[in-house]
Design a protein around this motif. Sequence first.
Motif, PDB file in Angstrom:
ATOM      1  N   ASP A 167       0.818  -1.188  -0.327  1.00 15.77           N
ATOM      2  CA  ASP A 167       0.052  -0.249   0.381  1.00 15.77           C
ATOM      3  C   ASP A 167       0.706   1.635  -0.034  1.00 15.77           C
ATOM      4  O   ASP A 167       1.476   1.639   1.023  1.00 15.77           O
ATOM      5  CB  ASP A 167      -1.120   0.275   0.937  1.00 15.77           C
ATOM      6  CG  ASP A 167      -1.542  -0.277   1.101  1.00 15.77           C
ATOM      7  OD1 ASP A 167      -2.415  -0.961  -0.057  1.00 15.77           O
ATOM      8  OD2 ASP A 167      -2.035  -1.937   1.801  1.00 15.77           O
ATOM      9  N   ALA A 168       0.651   2.173  -0.787  1.00 16.17           N
ATOM     10  CA  ALA A 168       1.366   3.271  -0.878  1.00 16.17           C
ATOM     11  C   ALA A 168       1.075   4.834  -0.025  1.00 16.17           C
ATOM     12  O   ALA A 168       1.256   5.797  -0.137  1.00 16.17           O
ATOM     13  CB  ALA A 168       1.760   3.775  -2.490  1.00 16.17           C
ATOM     14  N   HIS A 169      -0.620   3.815   0.549  1.00 13.93           N
ATOM     15  CA  HIS A 169      -1.362   5.453   1.521  1.00 13.93           C
ATOM     16  C   HIS A 169      -0.369   6.432   1.920  1.00 13.93           C
ATOM     17  O   HIS A 169       0.477   5.376   3.053  1.00 13.93           O
ATOM     18  CB  HIS A 169      -2.215   4.938   2.306  1.00 13.93           C
ATOM     19  CG  HIS A 169      -3.079   4.198   1.447  1.00 13.93           C
ATOM     20  ND1 HIS A 169      -3.097   2.782   1.039  1.00 13.93           N
ATOM     21  CD2 HIS A 169      -4.568   4.856   1.100  1.00 13.93           C
ATOM     22  CE1 HIS A 169      -3.905   2.579   0.527  1.00 13.93           C
ATOM     23  NE2 HIS A 169      -4.991   3.701   0.438  1.00 13.93           N
ATOM     24  N   TYR A 170      -0.512   7.399   1.778  1.00 10.63           N
ATOM     25  CA  TYR A 170       0.382   8.262   3.070  1.00 10.63           C
ATOM     26  C   TYR A 170       1.781   8.254   3.503  1.00 10.63           C
ATOM     27  O   TYR A 170       2.210   8.593   3.777  1.00 10.63           O
ATOM     28  CB  TYR A 170      -0.405   8.466   3.932  1.00 10.63           C
ATOM     29  CG  TYR A 170      -2.091   8.115   4.655  1.00 10.63           C
ATOM     30  CD1 TYR A 170      -2.033   9.114   4.514  1.00 10.63           C
ATOM     31  CD2 TYR A 170      -2.249   7.368   5.753  1.00 10.63           C
ATOM     32  CE1 TYR A 170      -3.785   9.416   3.815  1.00 10.63           C
ATOM     33  CE2 TYR A 170      -3.950   7.506   5.411  1.00 10.63           C
ATOM     34  CZ  TYR A 170      -4.386   8.527   4.560  1.00 10.63           C
ATOM     35  OH  TYR A 170      -5.801   8.818   4.867  1.00 10.63           O
ATOM     36  N   THR A 171       2.619   7.403   2.158  1.00 10.13           N
ATOM     37  CA  THR A 171       3.666   7.155   2.027  1.00 10.13           C
ATOM     38  C   THR A 171       4.712   8.509   1.337  1.00 10.13           C
ATOM     39  O   THR A 171       5.886   8.724   2.672  1.00 10.13           O
ATOM     40  CB  THR A 171       4.524   6.083   0.988  1.00 10.13           C
ATOM     41  OG1 THR A 171       4.113   6.671   0.027  1.00 10.13           O
ATOM     42  CG2 THR A 171       4.320   4.613   1.586  1.00 10.13           C
ATOM     43  N   SER A 172       4.201   9.390   1.944  1.00 11.44           N
ATOM     44  CA  SER A 172       5.610  10.568   1.783  1.00 11.44           C
ATOM     45  C   SER A 172       4.818  11.814   2.644  1.00 11.44           C
ATOM     46  O   SER A 172       4.689  12.562   2.768  1.00 11.44           O
ATOM     47  CB  SER A 172       4.956  11.221   0.349  1.00 11.44           C
ATOM     48  OG  SER A 172       3.639  11.455  -1.138  1.00 11.44           O
ATOM     49  N   GLN A 173       3.777  11.056   3.713  1.00 10.71           N
ATOM     50  CA  GLN A 173       2.977  12.154   4.598  1.00 10.71           C
ATOM     51  C   GLN A 173       3.501  11.625   6.142  1.00 10.71           C
ATOM     52  O   GLN A 173       3.712  12.629   7.087  1.00 10.71           O
ATOM     53  CB  GLN A 173       1.380  12.108   4.717  1.00 10.71           C
ATOM     54  CG  GLN A 173       1.013  13.215   3.421  1.00 10.71           C
ATOM     55  CD  GLN A 173      -0.331  13.068   3.374  1.00 10.71           C
ATOM     56  OE1 GLN A 173      -1.269  12.835   4.637  1.00 10.71           O
ATOM     57  NE2 GLN A 173      -0.739  13.585   2.468  1.00 10.71           N
ATOM     58  N   ALA A 174       3.411  10.471   5.863  1.00 12.98           N
ATOM     59  CA  ALA A 174       4.156  10.305   7.821  1.00 12.98           C
ATOM     60  C   ALA A 174       6.259   9.731   7.209  1.00 12.98           C
ATOM     61  O   ALA A 174       6.516   9.642   7.213  1.00 12.98           O
ATOM     62  CB  ALA A 174       4.489   8.545   7.734  1.00 12.98           C
ATOM     63  N   CYS A 175       5.813  10.701   8.845  1.00 15.88           N
ATOM     64  CA  CYS A 175       7.114  10.637   9.064  1.00 15.88           C
ATOM     65  C   CYS A 175       8.233   9.362   9.498  1.00 15.88           C
ATOM     66  O   CYS A 175       7.548   8.528  10.471  1.00 15.88           O
ATOM     67  CB  CYS A 175       7.413  11.424  10.658  1.00 15.88           C
ATOM     68  SG  CYS A 175       9.186  11.533  11.575  1.00 15.88           S
ATOM     69  N   PRO A 176       9.077   8.643   8.965  1.00 20.09           N
ATOM     70  CA  PRO A 176       9.487   7.276   9.035  1.00 20.09           C
ATOM     71  C   PRO A 176      10.690   7.658  10.021  1.00 20.09           C
ATOM     72  O   PRO A 176      11.113   6.241  10.684  1.00 20.09           O
ATOM     73  CB  PRO A 176      11.032   7.225   7.686  1.00 20.09           C
ATOM     74  CG  PRO A 176      10.914   9.051   6.886  1.00 20.09           C
ATOM     75  CD  PRO A 176      10.208   9.920   7.803  1.00 20.09           C
ATOM     76  N   CYS A 177      10.613   8.524  10.907  1.00 21.40           N
ATOM     77  CA  CYS A 177      11.361   7.996  12.259  1.00 21.40           C
ATOM     78  C   CYS A 177      10.862   8.115  13.034  1.00 21.40           C
ATOM     79  O   CYS A 177      10.566   7.498  14.717  1.00 21.40           O
ATOM     80  CB  CYS A 177      12.395   9.935  12.371  1.00 21.40           C
ATOM     81  SG  CYS A 177      13.429  10.239  13.424  1.00 21.40           S
ATOM     82  N   CYS A 178       8.752   8.855  13.442  1.00 17.93           N
ATOM     83  CA  CYS A 178       8.104   9.585  14.528  1.00 17.93           C
ATOM     84  C   CYS A 178       7.353   8.096  14.244  1.00 17.93           C
ATOM     85  O   CYS A 178       6.087   8.431  15.299  1.00 17.93           O
ATOM     86  CB  CYS A 178       8.163  10.295  15.492  1.00 17.93           C
ATOM     87  SG  CYS A 178       7.337  11.787  14.963  1.00 17.93           S
ATOM     88  N   GLY A 179       6.715   8.532  13.382  1.00 14.40           N
ATOM     89  CA  GLY A 179       5.560   7.845  13.066  1.00 14.40           C
ATOM     90  C   GLY A 179       4.471   8.460  12.574  1.00 14.40           C
ATOM     91  O   GLY A 179       3.389   8.378  12.164  1.00 14.40           O
ATOM     92  N   HIS A 180       4.427  10.315  12.661  1.00 17.66           N
ATOM     93  CA  HIS A 180       3.574  10.701  12.721  1.00 17.66           C
ATOM     94  C   HIS A 180       3.343  11.337  11.159  1.00 17.66           C
ATOM     95  O   HIS A 180       4.273  11.262  10.508  1.00 17.66           O
ATOM     96  CB  HIS A 180       3.900  12.251  13.638  1.00 17.66           C
ATOM     97  CG  HIS A 180       2.766  13.466  13.246  1.00 17.66           C
ATOM     98  ND1 HIS A 180       1.524  13.763  14.501  1.00 17.66           N
ATOM     99  CD2 HIS A 180       3.223  14.797  12.471  1.00 17.66           C
ATOM    100  CE1 HIS A 180       0.986  14.899  13.548  1.00 17.66           C
ATOM    101  NE2 HIS A 180       1.888  15.524  13.192  1.00 17.66           N
ATOM    102  N   THR A 181       1.838  11.127  11.674  1.00 16.15           N
ATOM    103  CA  THR A 181       1.390  10.827   9.496  1.00 16.15           C
ATOM    104  C   THR A 181       0.279  12.116   9.489  1.00 16.15           C
ATOM    105  O   THR A 181      -0.383  12.285  10.250  1.00 16.15           O
ATOM    106  CB  THR A 181       0.483  10.162   8.909  1.00 16.15           C
ATOM    107  OG1 THR A 181       1.329   8.857   9.683  1.00 16.15           O
ATOM    108  CG2 THR A 181       0.171   9.635   7.878  1.00 16.15           C
ATOM    109  N   SER A 182       1.399  13.384   8.844  1.00 15.28           N
ATOM    110  CA  SER A 182       0.739  13.967   8.399  1.00 15.28           C
ATOM    111  C   SER A 182       0.351  15.014   7.080  1.00 15.28           C
ATOM    112  O   SER A 182       1.404  14.882   6.867  1.00 15.28           O
ATOM    113  CB  SER A 182       0.119  15.116   9.570  1.00 15.28           C
ATOM    114  OG  SER A 182      -0.314  16.680   9.232  1.00 15.28           O
TER     115      SER A 182
END
Length: 335
Positions: free
Chosen positions: A242-257
């Motif tokens: 799934d590519a959902h939110y892949t460029s909105q999610a922080c790979p470091c802390c997980g915060h997605t926005s």
Amino acid sequence: MQQTLTAKLKLEVTQEQKEQLRVISLAYRDALNYTSGVASEMGKTYNGTKIQKEVYYTLREQFKLSSQMACNVPRQVGATYKSLRTKLKQNEEAIKAGRTKKRYKGLDKPPKYVSRTCTLNYQRDYSFVKDQKVSVITLNGRLKVNYHGYSKHLEMIKSGVAKIGAAKLWYLRATKTYYLLVSMEVEVPELTPTDINRVMGVDVGQRYIAVAADTRNKTQFFSGKQVRHKAVLSGSLAVKVDAHYTSQACPCCGHTSKENRPQKGLTFVCQPCGYTLHADLVGARNVALRVLLSRQDWESTGRFSAVPDASSDETKGERLSRYLQLRWTTDAIPN
Ligand SMILES: [Zn+2]
């Protein structure tokens, strides 16, 4: 293990030959639309054989299609109806369960085929002949034309290692050229999780290039369309996640926005933790993590779980919540 590839062959045609290809592909498209109307009147049936009985002679006589094509058309229309009926059924279930109020309208009217295309059966409607030419049926005899393509594909066609299947005649409006999209099956070695020593995520996002990130923090840029081909040809494995939110999610802390992409720009700035990176790279890293997760599942269960196509909303939700737990830290990866 069999893998299916599509070889894109550019046809070298004269103005007159081009006209013949135009005529046959428009006839085929018109035949699809006629048949779609008939199938609709027949209670929106998806039974290709039934539809064929109804339309065969008309397709032969009125649309001047070959007998093979007069069979392909109802089969293709049947497949379209089948997939639209599946969507309709899913929509009805979703309405019942209260997940949506929107009614699916895809079958209210007979589905319409817009693009100029034509399905050709190998060795009946088209075949490869000497001097690197391909012979293609038209409404007015056969054409023999030169073609160009990706050298590895041409080799496969020539050497006979690929099992050649049906092709689509395809018109690219932008350059006014005709292509033959040939599907081929090739044998590739069976893979097990331990064979794969490099996991790579590819984010083919809003922009034109694909960005790949592997777990050793190397980044590569590819032209998007070549990615799957490369994977197949090199004996590695392309996994869909799934590519959902892949460029909105922080790979470091997980915060997605959405806010993590200030001014919708190309730079990702995580609002809570400040992690900053090119947005394409963030996307690729997130995809790489998701691929890793699916590999872990593969090792522990012996089967893939992250196939996005064939699952219900619920399992997608579960999967997305598992993705939220993923973290990318280069400290923990040995070099
Ligand atoms: Zn963060």
